[in-house]
Scaffold this motif. Sequence first.
Motif, short mmCIF file in Angstrom:
data_model
loop_
_atom_site.label_atom_id
_atom_site.label_comp_id
_atom_site.label_asym_id
_atom_site.label_seq_id
_atom_site.Cartn_x
_atom_site.Cartn_y
_atom_site.Cartn_z
N ARG A 180 -17.60 -7.82 38.87
CA ARG A 180 -18.08 -7.18 37.66
C ARG A 180 -17.30 -7.69 36.45
O ARG A 180 -16.17 -8.15 36.58
CB ARG A 180 -17.91 -5.66 37.75
N ARG A 181 -17.91 -7.60 35.32
CA ARG A 181 -17.22 -7.93 34.09
C ARG A 181 -16.19 -6.86 33.80
O ARG A 181 -16.40 -5.68 34.03
CB ARG A 181 -18.21 -8.02 32.92
N GLY A 182 -15.04 -7.31 33.26
CA GLY A 182 -14.00 -6.35 32.93
C GLY A 182 -14.40 -5.47 31.77
O GLY A 182 -15.24 -5.83 30.93
N GLU A 183 -13.79 -4.31 31.68
CA GLU A 183 -14.07 -3.35 30.61
C GLU A 183 -13.62 -3.92 29.27
O GLU A 183 -12.57 -4.56 29.16
CB GLU A 183 -13.32 -2.06 30.90
N SER A 184 -14.41 -3.68 28.23
CA SER A 184 -14.06 -4.12 26.88
C SER A 184 -13.65 -2.91 26.05
O SER A 184 -14.24 -1.83 26.18
CB SER A 184 -15.25 -4.82 26.22
N LEU A 185 -12.66 -3.11 25.19
CA LEU A 185 -12.21 -2.01 24.35
C LEU A 185 -11.50 -2.56 23.12
O LEU A 185 -11.05 -3.71 23.10
CB LEU A 185 -11.27 -1.08 25.11
N THR A 186 -11.39 -1.71 22.10
CA THR A 186 -10.68 -2.07 20.87
C THR A 186 -9.33 -1.37 20.86
O THR A 186 -9.26 -0.15 21.08
CB THR A 186 -11.50 -1.66 19.64
N VAL A 187 -8.28 -2.15 20.59
CA VAL A 187 -6.92 -1.58 20.59
C VAL A 187 -6.20 -2.01 19.31
O VAL A 187 -6.60 -2.96 18.64
CB VAL A 187 -6.12 -2.06 21.82
N THR A 226 -5.25 -5.90 12.21
CA THR A 226 -5.00 -4.52 12.64
C THR A 226 -5.53 -4.21 14.04
O THR A 226 -4.92 -3.42 14.76
CB THR A 226 -5.63 -3.52 11.66
N LYS A 227 -6.65 -4.79 14.40
CA LYS A 227 -7.29 -4.43 15.67
C LYS A 227 -7.62 -5.68 16.50
O LYS A 227 -7.87 -6.76 15.95
CB LYS A 227 -8.60 -3.66 15.42
N LEU A 228 -7.61 -5.47 17.81
CA LEU A 228 -8.03 -6.52 18.74
C LEU A 228 -9.15 -5.98 19.61
O LEU A 228 -9.07 -4.85 20.11
CB LEU A 228 -6.85 -6.94 19.64
N PHE A 229 -10.19 -6.78 19.76
CA PHE A 229 -11.24 -6.45 20.72
C PHE A 229 -10.94 -7.25 21.97
O PHE A 229 -10.98 -8.49 21.95
CB PHE A 229 -12.62 -6.78 20.16
N VAL A 230 -10.60 -6.59 23.07
CA VAL A 230 -10.15 -7.28 24.28
C VAL A 230 -11.05 -6.93 25.45
O VAL A 230 -11.75 -5.90 25.45
CB VAL A 230 -8.69 -6.93 24.62
N GLN A 231 -11.01 -7.82 26.44
CA GLN A 231 -11.76 -7.59 27.68
C GLN A 231 -10.78 -7.63 28.84
O GLN A 231 -10.06 -8.63 29.03
CB GLN A 231 -12.84 -8.66 27.87
N LYS A 232 -10.72 -6.54 29.60
CA LYS A 232 -9.82 -6.49 30.73
C LYS A 232 -10.26 -7.47 31.81
O LYS A 232 -11.45 -7.84 31.89
CB LYS A 232 -9.77 -5.08 31.33
N ALA A 233 -9.30 -7.90 32.63
CA ALA A 233 -9.61 -8.78 33.75
C ALA A 233 -10.58 -8.07 34.69
O ALA A 233 -10.48 -6.87 34.93
CB ALA A 233 -8.34 -9.16 34.49
N ALA A 234 -11.57 -8.84 35.21
CA ALA A 234 -12.58 -8.25 36.08
C ALA A 234 -11.96 -7.83 37.40
O ALA A 234 -11.04 -8.48 37.92
CB ALA A 234 -13.70 -9.26 36.34
#
Length: 454
Positions: free
Chosen positions: A146-153, A131-139
């Motif tokens: 900087r490290r890319g933003e992380s979010l759950t989608v 149901t959900k993915l925890f992803v990290q945007k490209a830096a």
Amino acid sequence: MRALSRVYVSHLAGRSVFDADGEPVGRIRDIVVSMGAGDAAPRVLGLVLEMQMHGRRRVFLPIGRVTSIESNQVVSTGLVNMRHFQQRPGETLVLTELLDRRVTLKATGETATVRDVAFEPERAGKEMALTKLFVQKAAKTTGLRRRGESLTVDWDAVEGLEVSGAQGAAELVAALDKLHAADLAHVMHELSPRRRGEVAAALDDERLADVMEELPEDDQVEILGELESERAADVLEAMDPDDAADLLGELSADEAERLLALMEPQDANPVRRLLSYREDTAGGLMNSDPIILLPNATVAEALALVRDEERTPANASLVFVTRAPTETPTGRYLGAVHIQRLLREPPMALVSAAVDVELEPLAPDTMLNEVTAYMATYNLVAVPVVDADDRLLGAVTVDDVLDHLLPDDWRLRPPGSHPHDELPPEAREVVELLEGQDAADGAPSPIRTGPGEG
């Protein structure tokens, strides 16, 4: 099923599974999902378990037999089918194929990397779905990296989640180009059957032959069965005759004969001869292509052949002297010369003058235990095999003997070691991208008989 409202795959990887009596069943090495079609969420089919009490065999546990997923343990019911797990078409391995996968966020068009995956129960808890993915945007670089933003989608908020069958095979082959065949074989063993087939297809015949010789028999048979017949014959021709004979011996007689008929006669004939002997005899163990010279050959000629980098150290430890012809089965066998003796002789001396007349050859029907005792008694790493007419048939080397004395799974690393620790960084990065947390499935087996069945 009693479960947490949401279960992340990172919490399941490597976790032990217990039966209803509290006895350990195995460890979770992957989660199998069906990506579904249209708007349907990917459905969890089951778990890939590693059975450490059974040679680290990978088997399938249907999700319907999982009765509880708690924060610290997973409980199953019923017996576990011990057949090797085989990934079927339409199935995706979450740890191996989804983690670290690059996707595109539909809302913004940004690139992101999948770092974790969540499952939730549906239909009143009878099934589970991704149901959900925890992803990290490209830096993004703004002066300092900087490290890319992380979010759950939501799972359907991204594009590119589907696994492309050919992705990464060429990159993996290129990254592992300098790797020893035995190490590449171990990497291939850890890959899923689909990935293993892709890498095999990308290797040239000689390289694939070298790697096949280092793989467990189950993997060899699986890869050979995936190749087109003509290419399978070409790979068998590139293998050492004894290794090719061992592999063909695992096939049905009809299939082995079909492939032999496709091989060139000069390559097929030695393999046919080896197949005529029991595998636990000197004839079945021997390599039919040792170094053979006529008695008037010089020490310099012998050393030139010994230096051939394609020869294993054991195979190059003895030079055999025979009458013509020098192809096995040869003319009359005259004796063998040890490499150390060759190094002490003048380059233009004849090899016939350095023959060890005390080294007794073995008959092809000599049993494995006798071969082992003979080599151990006289500290030999190779020994000649001669027929009743004094013709040299081949040589048994210490690696041939060890292959038959060691356990079937000896090629697998000991528990606790990671197969990629010694890889070059660029190779390790590609391999880990394809595998994801060391979770490739095991050797092939008959396909499961029904949805979710092991």
